[in-house]
Design a protein around this motif. Structure first.
Motif, PDB file in Angstrom:
ATOM      1  N   SER A   1       0.852  -1.191   0.000  1.00 40.74           N
ATOM      2  CA  SER A   1       0.000   0.000   0.000  1.00 40.74           C
ATOM      3  C   SER A   1       0.883   1.235   0.000  1.00 40.74           C
ATOM      4  O   SER A   1       1.914   1.272   0.676  1.00 40.74           O
ATOM      5  CB  SER A   1      -0.886  -0.018   1.252  1.00 40.74           C
ATOM      6  OG  SER A   1      -1.581   1.195   1.358  1.00 40.74           O
TER       7      SER A   1
ATOM      8  N   LYS B   1       0.479   3.906   1.439  1.00 42.48           N
ATOM      9  CA  LYS B   1       0.453   4.572   2.745  1.00 42.48           C
ATOM     10  C   LYS B   1       1.448   3.961   3.724  1.00 42.48           C
ATOM     11  O   LYS B   1       1.721   4.535   4.778  1.00 42.48           O
ATOM     12  CB  LYS B   1      -0.953   4.470   3.346  1.00 42.48           C
ATOM     13  CG  LYS B   1      -2.014   5.135   2.502  1.00 42.48           C
ATOM     14  CD  LYS B   1      -3.383   4.882   3.083  1.00 42.48           C
ATOM     15  CE  LYS B   1      -4.454   5.446   2.151  1.00 42.48           C
ATOM     16  NZ  LYS B   1      -5.799   5.118   2.615  1.00 42.48           N
ATOM     17  N   ILE B   2       1.979   2.770   3.401  1.00 41.52           N
ATOM     18  CA  ILE B   2       2.866   2.047   4.315  1.00 41.52           C
ATOM     19  C   ILE B   2       4.299   2.127   3.806  1.00 41.52           C
ATOM     20  O   ILE B   2       4.549   1.974   2.613  1.00 41.52           O
ATOM     21  CB  ILE B   2       2.427   0.568   4.433  1.00 41.52           C
ATOM     22  CG1 ILE B   2       0.983   0.485   4.926  1.00 41.52           C
ATOM     23  CG2 ILE B   2       3.345  -0.202   5.359  1.00 41.52           C
ATOM     24  CD1 ILE B   2       0.430  -0.913   4.927  1.00 41.52           C
ATOM     25  N   HIS B   3       5.241   2.371   4.720  1.00 39.26           N
ATOM     26  CA  HIS B   3       6.660   2.367   4.371  1.00 39.26           C
ATOM     27  C   HIS B   3       7.093   0.935   4.080  1.00 39.26           C
ATOM     28  O   HIS B   3       6.566  -0.016   4.655  1.00 39.26           O
ATOM     29  CB  HIS B   3       7.482   2.959   5.523  1.00 39.26           C
ATOM     30  CG  HIS B   3       8.900   3.227   5.160  1.00 39.26           C
ATOM     31  ND1 HIS B   3       9.883   2.291   5.301  1.00 39.26           N
ATOM     32  CD2 HIS B   3       9.491   4.337   4.627  1.00 39.26           C
ATOM     33  CE1 HIS B   3      11.030   2.792   4.892  1.00 39.26           C
ATOM     34  NE2 HIS B   3      10.822   4.043   4.479  1.00 39.26           N
TER      35      HIS B   3
END
Length: 195
Positions: free
Chosen positions: A52, A54-56
């Motif tokens: 995603s 939004k995720i590192h």
């Protein structure tokens, strides 16, 4: 998931002949899993995960079911319901493990320090301390709470030990001072050997 996203996922998951990459599914964290045709092996598909946005990348976690699918251990991709059941199972196991830890912590351990008991009372005025003891005439007489030293002296005079039973003489008392008590080895004097 919004209706637009679900329509987009359905469109991307269609295996149309002109497509090179197909969407297989997604997990609860928002990662998507894809298959694409392998150029080196024409009959085989390669499998990848796209995290995603939004995720590192360092925080991406792949569930065991999806990991099995990526490694070709399982042929079918896991469904959303299966992933939700797995999440509920993990929460249930954590709760049961916590309850087991609480039960284990509540039990006393052999490694704990023992509780110290109070020392015995040497002098007491409680009625439970006053006992009856037969006297020389065979009649029982009540003894008042008295000093333990006086009691020990009285028992020694009667030839009894601290429990009130007959005192047994120590058999090792007779062995002290025997003929071998003062024996010492002599110095070594070798004799001359004959040839």
């Amino acid at each position: 998931m919004s209706p637009i996203n679900s329509l987009w996922f359905k469109w991307k998951s269609l295996k149309l002949p002109w497509r090179k990459m197909f969407l297989v599914g997604n997990d609860l964290a928002g990662n998507t899993y894809w298959e694409f045709k392998d150029a080196l092996k024409p009959g085989r598909f390669r499998r990848i995960v796209k995290a995603s946005p939004k995720i590192h990348y360092a925080d991406v976690k792949v569930s065991p079911q999806w990991h099995q699918w990526l490694r070709y251990v399982r042929p079918e991709a896991p469904t959303i319901e299966e992933q939700q059941h797995e999440l509920l199972r993990q929460q249930r196991m954590k709760y049961l493990a916590q309850r087991a830890d609480e039960r284990w912590a509540s039990k006393p351990s052999f490694l704990d320090t023992p509780q110290q008991q109070p020392p015995p009372a040497l002098q007491s005025h409680e009625p439970s301390y006053h006992t009856t003891r037969p006297n020389a005439a065979g009649k029982e007489e009540a003894t008042a709470g008295h000093n333990a030293v006086d009691t020990a002296e009285g028992l020694q005079e009667q030839g009894l030990d601290a429990t009130g039973s007959k005192k047994v003489k120590n058999p090792w008392d007779r062995a002290v001072g025997g003929p071998s008590e003062n024996w010492q080895p002599e110095s070594w004097n070798p004799s001359v050997s004959k040839r």
